[in-house]
Design an enzyme around this catalytic site. Sequence first.
Site, mmCIF file in Angstrom:
data_model
loop_
_atom_site.group_PDB
_atom_site.id
_atom_site.type_symbol
_atom_site.label_atom_id
_atom_site.label_comp_id
_atom_site.label_asym_id
_atom_site.label_seq_id
_atom_site.Cartn_x
_atom_site.Cartn_y
_atom_site.Cartn_z
ATOM 1 N N ASP A 125 -40.125 20.587 23.632
ATOM 2 C CA ASP A 125 -40.395 19.469 24.547
ATOM 3 C C ASP A 125 -41.575 19.840 25.449
ATOM 4 O OD1 ASP A 125 -40.148 17.127 25.992
ATOM 5 O OD2 ASP A 125 -38.525 17.878 27.245
ATOM 6 N N GLU A 144 -44.559 14.108 33.181
ATOM 7 C CA GLU A 144 -43.375 13.426 32.647
ATOM 8 C C GLU A 144 -42.073 14.040 33.140
ATOM 9 O OE1 GLU A 144 -40.087 12.641 29.788
ATOM 10 O OE2 GLU A 144 -41.011 14.568 30.327
ATOM 11 N N GLU A 145 -42.053 15.346 33.325
ATOM 12 C CA GLU A 145 -40.790 16.012 33.657
ATOM 13 C C GLU A 145 -40.322 15.735 35.086
ATOM 14 O OE1 GLU A 145 -38.910 17.258 31.621
ATOM 15 O OE2 GLU A 145 -40.034 18.004 29.911
#
Length: 815
Positions: A574, A605-606
């Site tokens: 990921d 995104e995280e």
Amino acid sequence: MSTALSRQLVSAASARRILKFGGTSVTGVERVEVIADVVAERQAHTHPIVVVSAQAGVTDLLLEAARLAGSGGDYAPLLEEFVSRHEQAIEALGLVRGKLLAVDDMSEELRRILQGIALLGECSPRVADRVVSFGELASAALVAAALQQRGIAADAIDAATLIVADDDNGYPLVDWAATEERVVAALGPAREVVPIVTGYLASSSTGVRTTLGRGGSDSTAAILGWALGADAVEIWTDVDGVMTADPRLVEGARPIRSLEYQELLELAHWGGHVVHPDAVRPLRDRDIPLVVRNTHKPSDPGTVVSGSAANRNDTVRSLAVLADVAIVRMRAGSDGSARAGRVLHALEQAGVRTLVTSQAGSEGGVWVAVPEGESTRAVEALQRAFAAELRAGTTEPPTVGRNLSTVSLVGTSRGDFGAVASGVITVLAEHGIDVRGMARGSEAPSLSCIVEADAAADAVRVLHDAFFPERVDDDTAPALRLETATDDVVDLARRLVDVPSVTGTERAVVDLVEQILIEDGWQLSRQSVSPGRDNLWATRGKGEVTLSTHLDTVPGAFGSRVEDGRLYGRGSCDAKGIAAAMIVAANRLAREGEDRVDLLFVVGEERRSDGARAANQLPATSRYLVNGEPTEGQLASGAKGTLQAVVRVEGVEAHSAYPEEGHSAVHDMVALLARLTDLDLPTDPTLGPTTLNVGTIDGGSAPNVLAGSCEASLMIRLVGDPDPVREQIEEWAGDTAEVTWVSHVPAQHFKTLPGFETSTVGYTTDASLLEAWGTPLLYGPGSIHVAHTPDEYVTVDALETAVDDYQAIVRALLG
């Protein structure tokens, strides 16, 4: 809202986007329909502010009417043409007359001013500015009324009330501080009504109407963008962006998808006038992207100009022609250096622009290329400066060579311009074109050749053929690079994994991916998300399918290793392994001649998805977005959304020995949270149940003090409409707690394809924030269950299968 995320969301919601439409873009019903569509689309993500020019040809018409009125000529036909053109526009647009009384009033006022000029027998610059202002004022009124009639609330605003500019020897000098104050006051607050601002117009510090000069509408857009800190300024015109050459001269000219500010300024200096240079500098100062797009082809992405546009390996980015050039020569005598300085000083004092300067060696001869219209003034200035030497016969009179043009090649800082110069001379000599002089730029590398005017068009064509040969992909590196493009998915994934990139520190890995894609022949644009953090968009033409994932990871970085058929490392699953598979798949498709695939890599995104929110503002052309997340090699049919909230309980502090004197917020919070399990949250037949997690609890000051306040953060995984969940949480909190809603990412259902296994995922993706990039699909190798663990991995077989699957998905989508 009490969190950094909520502040960021408020900032994103209040972003300003400046949309400037030139004369050809506001002329005709079809063009106004494009304006309405663009404004409606931008309203979904930003607060658009529209800047309009006068209709095509109207400014020249008004200037000629003012000249005729001042010289005793018959200006009446031009006045009637102005009125007739706008009458026809009102009728063609189907506008309700009552909304356009302003246009009628303008026509009458213009008539009175022209009559006054005729009576006086002269037209001062101040009055001429007033006359030409009617073109923009009428255009703004028409566009505002047309948008209103199409359901978009809009009003016309005279830029003279916003922009302060005083005349400085015939050149408008903007008062930036005063202008910023006015613009922020008028346009800074969020507005439901879209402002339609006149381009070109301004007022002096004493309130007298003036203009920003030719190209001033571009400057208006840039000034507004600068003052408001806009997320971008879009210039809508009648070409596909900044081109590799003037398409009127070169049939094979094509758009350049990304440029740096300085490259655009250099092009403008040498005759490539797509955007006025005065519009580039303020945007460069505040690092605001400039996008040039075509109203005749609104789906085309155009050109993105920024401070961090990728420098590709191409040595030459574009060619430009500057016509009407003259060479002024002067034999300066034995002390050539000193006299060369005197030549340049004399020309500067006379206000003559020097384009190219060269000096001969033996006799100190100096020649200077100047605009042909200024050559007579240049000669007179040199005659004055060297009057004594001319009388004494120690130097020769200046001479002029006319009917010349410059042909300039503008490139990136990575180019070898020594080799370019040799190549240029060779190519032009082979075609019988004589080079009268050459000069190299300094700020942004450029090489300018002086040729006979009647040979300039041929020079541009043969140089374009030499530096931009025909190839299958649009404005990319030579096809030869496709044969050596990155193709080892495991090696590429390891290279990415070995560069730490926890959210907020993605710059190094973005730089690496950029360099890899440059070497593979991709055309790149970098989009600034926050200082030091950029998204990366790669294309080979006009993308219809975009492969996208993120480059940031969770904390706990550890390097790559391959062991027992598994690739270990932070981000291997990921999502760096996914990014590697996408790059290799896209390169293989390109080798097959498929140039309709784009790549989009985002940051953040995280944690807060700020990269995706920013990327959604880019001029995407794709119809489908294949978002990459670990789905165990299956196409996801749906993904849960998220709803974040902060719950706050207030108490009264007191010593714990005397609890009757206070009220513990922590006690109330604990009792409240115990009742969360009583909520009957929605369930979806595909996505399953809504889930809720109490992420953090924070409250109290000491063990022996009743807590004065307590906060808890809630993360809710949505399966549908958030409103019923909000209602339940608000009812649950009642009068005990205050609920602040921090963010919402909707649940999503994805497109699936025949032949692929499908499943659902419980996590949230960036896909829901990238709706501008097309219908979403979700696919990736690896399992989310190992993605954030200390032993994160993806199998080598899964990576290699993903490369094949991404290609198959693209082929299926493109038919």
